[in-house]
Design an enzyme around this catalytic site. Structure first.
Site, PDB file in Angstrom:
ATOM      1  N   SER A  63       0.790  -1.247   0.000  1.00 59.46           N
ATOM      2  CA  SER A  63       0.000   0.000   0.000  1.00 59.46           C
ATOM      3  C   SER A  63       0.815   1.286   0.000  1.00 59.46           C
ATOM      4  O   SER A  63       0.237   2.369  -0.186  1.00 59.46           O
ATOM      5  CB  SER A  63      -0.936   0.018   1.201  1.00 59.46           C
ATOM      6  OG  SER A  63      -2.115  -0.651   0.868  1.00 59.46           O
ATOM      7  N   LYS A  66       0.382   3.609  -2.897  1.00 59.67           N
ATOM      8  CA  LYS A  66      -0.797   4.482  -3.052  1.00 59.67           C
ATOM      9  C   LYS A  66      -0.411   5.964  -3.028  1.00 59.67           C
ATOM     10  O   LYS A  66      -1.007   6.787  -3.710  1.00 59.67           O
ATOM     11  CB  LYS A  66      -1.829   4.174  -1.967  1.00 59.67           C
ATOM     12  CG  LYS A  66      -2.476   2.777  -2.105  1.00 59.67           C
ATOM     13  CD  LYS A  66      -3.454   2.501  -0.963  1.00 59.67           C
ATOM     14  CE  LYS A  66      -4.366   1.310  -1.187  1.00 59.67           C
ATOM     15  NZ  LYS A  66      -3.806   0.010  -0.865  1.00 59.67           N
ATOM     16  N   TYR A 189      -3.689  -1.705 -10.487  1.00 57.98           N
ATOM     17  CA  TYR A 189      -3.685  -1.591  -9.019  1.00 57.98           C
ATOM     18  C   TYR A 189      -2.857  -2.722  -8.389  1.00 57.98           C
ATOM     19  O   TYR A 189      -2.004  -2.492  -7.531  1.00 57.98           O
ATOM     20  CB  TYR A 189      -5.129  -1.591  -8.480  1.00 57.98           C
ATOM     21  CG  TYR A 189      -5.168  -1.667  -6.978  1.00 57.98           C
ATOM     22  CD1 TYR A 189      -4.908  -0.539  -6.201  1.00 57.98           C
ATOM     23  CD2 TYR A 189      -5.402  -2.879  -6.327  1.00 57.98           C
ATOM     24  CE1 TYR A 189      -4.886  -0.623  -4.818  1.00 57.98           C
ATOM     25  CE2 TYR A 189      -5.387  -2.966  -4.944  1.00 57.98           C
ATOM     26  CZ  TYR A 189      -5.125  -1.838  -4.191  1.00 57.98           C
ATOM     27  OH  TYR A 189      -5.093  -1.920  -2.822  1.00 57.98           O
ATOM     28  N   TYR A 241      -3.469   3.427   8.053  1.00 54.60           N
ATOM     29  CA  TYR A 241      -4.689   2.638   8.250  1.00 54.60           C
ATOM     30  C   TYR A 241      -5.550   3.284   9.336  1.00 54.60           C
ATOM     31  O   TYR A 241      -5.530   4.507   9.484  1.00 54.60           O
ATOM     32  CB  TYR A 241      -4.346   1.180   8.569  1.00 54.60           C
ATOM     33  CG  TYR A 241      -3.535   0.498   7.483  1.00 54.60           C
ATOM     34  CD1 TYR A 241      -4.064   0.308   6.218  1.00 54.60           C
ATOM     35  CD2 TYR A 241      -2.252   0.051   7.718  1.00 54.60           C
ATOM     36  CE1 TYR A 241      -3.335  -0.311   5.213  1.00 54.60           C
ATOM     37  CE2 TYR A 241      -1.512  -0.587   6.719  1.00 54.60           C
ATOM     38  CZ  TYR A 241      -2.063  -0.750   5.470  1.00 54.60           C
ATOM     39  OH  TYR A 241      -1.347  -1.358   4.479  1.00 54.60           O
ATOM     40  N   VAL A 259       1.187  -3.671   4.118  1.00 58.64           N
ATOM     41  CA  VAL A 259       1.090  -4.937   4.856  1.00 58.64           C
ATOM     42  C   VAL A 259       2.314  -5.838   4.724  1.00 58.64           C
ATOM     43  O   VAL A 259       2.442  -6.804   5.459  1.00 58.64           O
ATOM     44  CB  VAL A 259      -0.165  -5.751   4.457  1.00 58.64           C
ATOM     45  CG1 VAL A 259      -1.436  -5.071   4.911  1.00 58.64           C
ATOM     46  CG2 VAL A 259      -0.197  -6.043   2.976  1.00 58.64           C
TER      47      VAL A 259
HETATM   48  N1  GLU Z   1      -2.474  -5.587  -2.035  1.00 57.03           N
HETATM   49  C1  GLU Z   1      -3.183  -5.249  -0.887  1.00 57.03           C
HETATM   50  C2  GLU Z   1      -4.668  -5.106  -1.105  1.00 57.03           C
HETATM   51  O1  GLU Z   1      -5.082  -4.408  -1.986  1.00 57.03           O
HETATM   52  C3  GLU Z   1      -2.649  -3.978  -0.264  1.00 57.03           C
HETATM   53  C4  GLU Z   1      -2.474  -4.287   1.105  1.00 57.03           C
HETATM   54  C5  GLU Z   1      -1.863  -3.146   1.902  1.00 57.03           C
HETATM   55  O2  GLU Z   1      -0.632  -3.028   1.958  1.00 57.03           O
HETATM   56  O3  GLU Z   1      -2.661  -2.403   2.511  1.00 57.03           O
HETATM   57  O4  GLU Z   1      -5.444  -5.676  -0.395  1.00 57.03           O
END
Ligand code: GLU
Length: 321
Positions: A63, A66, A189, A241, A259
């Site tokens: 993530s 992002k 994505y 988060y 994650v």
């Molecule tokens: N590939 C993960 C998902 O889209 C991202 C997880 C993360 O690092 O928040 O669920």
């Protein structure tokens, strides 16, 4: 040895035996990570690198990507058009919440939750997926200053198991936020989540943001400086988060975690910091990473809103004695 190097060594010793938290397990590649991996890297805005631990160990960015897609979407379609599609409001809910999008907001709350990231990804320009993927890789290359790769096996697993992301994309299609090319948008994505990085790369990317979007080694503009403010503001309020509020309170550094166990933090005009340790807590944040950032913030007065102790002269802490 500089004060910063001594402090990094002491943090490494202090936390390397902290073994609480779990490996992410939704795909086998993350569940197979070595729980002992641990690295801390600081890169200053003039390109000095200070590092301890496994800073060359490769892992997928997850993530943390992002943040950088947010920057790219801002460049591709501008602040106003992006705000129409994706808000800048923290949620306090899990990052992949479907119910929140459907019942509350109808518009993704911010670019750091999955719904928002899928929407920002849909705004990346390019005629077909290959062109958009190449533009995205080129963008990451500008930050990292070396060739970059997608881990195909992680990408395939993300794609095979990403049912919630597919549900979010379908809802976004239903609301008219994204167009019908759902599988292509999701591929881009999942590909961004599967970018291979190491801790030093992440610190370099954070240092680029700290340096007004200019890569400290190449002096190349990785992202237009006018958008760094947007990226850092959203990191500050939404990057950790559903721990983002407590993080802003305790640590006070714009940050983003993933994650796979990475966390980046940006100290504007001074440095980028990255920690990598794959044991994560229930919110998805690296357990050792949280502690390391808290200690660094305390020691060097990095909390953006802390006026009580004045800012230490960080430059002095970089000099060898
Ligand atoms: N590939 C993960 C998902 O889209 C991202 C997880 C993360 O690092 O928040 O669920």
């Amino acid at each position: 040895m500089s004060k910063l190097e001594r402090f990094l060594e002491s943090l490494y010793k202090k936390y390397r035996t902290l073994n609480s938290g779990k490996l992410a397990s939704y795909i086998p590649q993350l569940a197979n990570a070595n729980p002992d991996w641990f690295a801390i890297t600081v890169v200053t805005t003039d390109g000095k690198v200070f590092t301890v631990g496994d800073s060359q160990e490769n892992f997928t960015i997850q993530s943390i990507s992002k943040v950088f897609l947010h920057g790219m979407a801002l460049e591709d379609c501008g602040r106003a058009a992006l705000l129409e599609k994706v808000g800048v409001e923290p949620t306090g809910d899990p990052f992949d919440s479907v119910i929140r999008l459907d019942e509350n907001s109808k518009r993704p709350d911010n670019p750091m939750v999955n719904a928002g990231a899928i929407a920002t990804t849909s705004l990346i320009k390019g005629n077909e997926l290959t062109e958009r993927l190449n533009r995205m890789l080129e963008m990451f290359r500008r930050y990292i200053n070396r060739d970059v790769f997608i881990d195909v096996s992680v990408f395939m697993s993300e794609r095979a198991t990403g049912h919630r992301n597919r549900a979010l994309a379908n809802l976004l299609l239903n609301f008219g936020t994204i167009d019908h090319n759902i599988e292509e948008i999701l591929d881009l994505y999942f590909q961004q989540c599967s970018l291979v990085v190491n801790c030093q790369d992440l610190a370099m990317m954070a240092a680029t943001l700290a340096n007004r979007g200019i890569q400290p080694i190449t002096n190349q503009q990785a992202v237009q400086s006018e958008y760094v403010r947007d990226m850092l503001s959203v990191m500050h309020t939404c990057g950790m988060y559903n721990y983002a509020g407590e993080w802003a309170y305790r640590v006070g550094i714009p940050a983003k975690s993933g994650v796979s166990g990475g966390i980046i933090g940006v100290i504007p005009e001074r440095a980028g910091i990255a920690v990598f340790s794959p044991l994560i807590d229930q919110q998805g944040n690296s357990v050792r990473g949280l502690r390391v950032f808290e200690d660094l913030s305390q020691e060097f007065g990095f909390h953006l809103l802390d006026v009580s102790m004045g800012k230490c002269n960080f430059a002095d802490c970089l000099e060898s004695d």
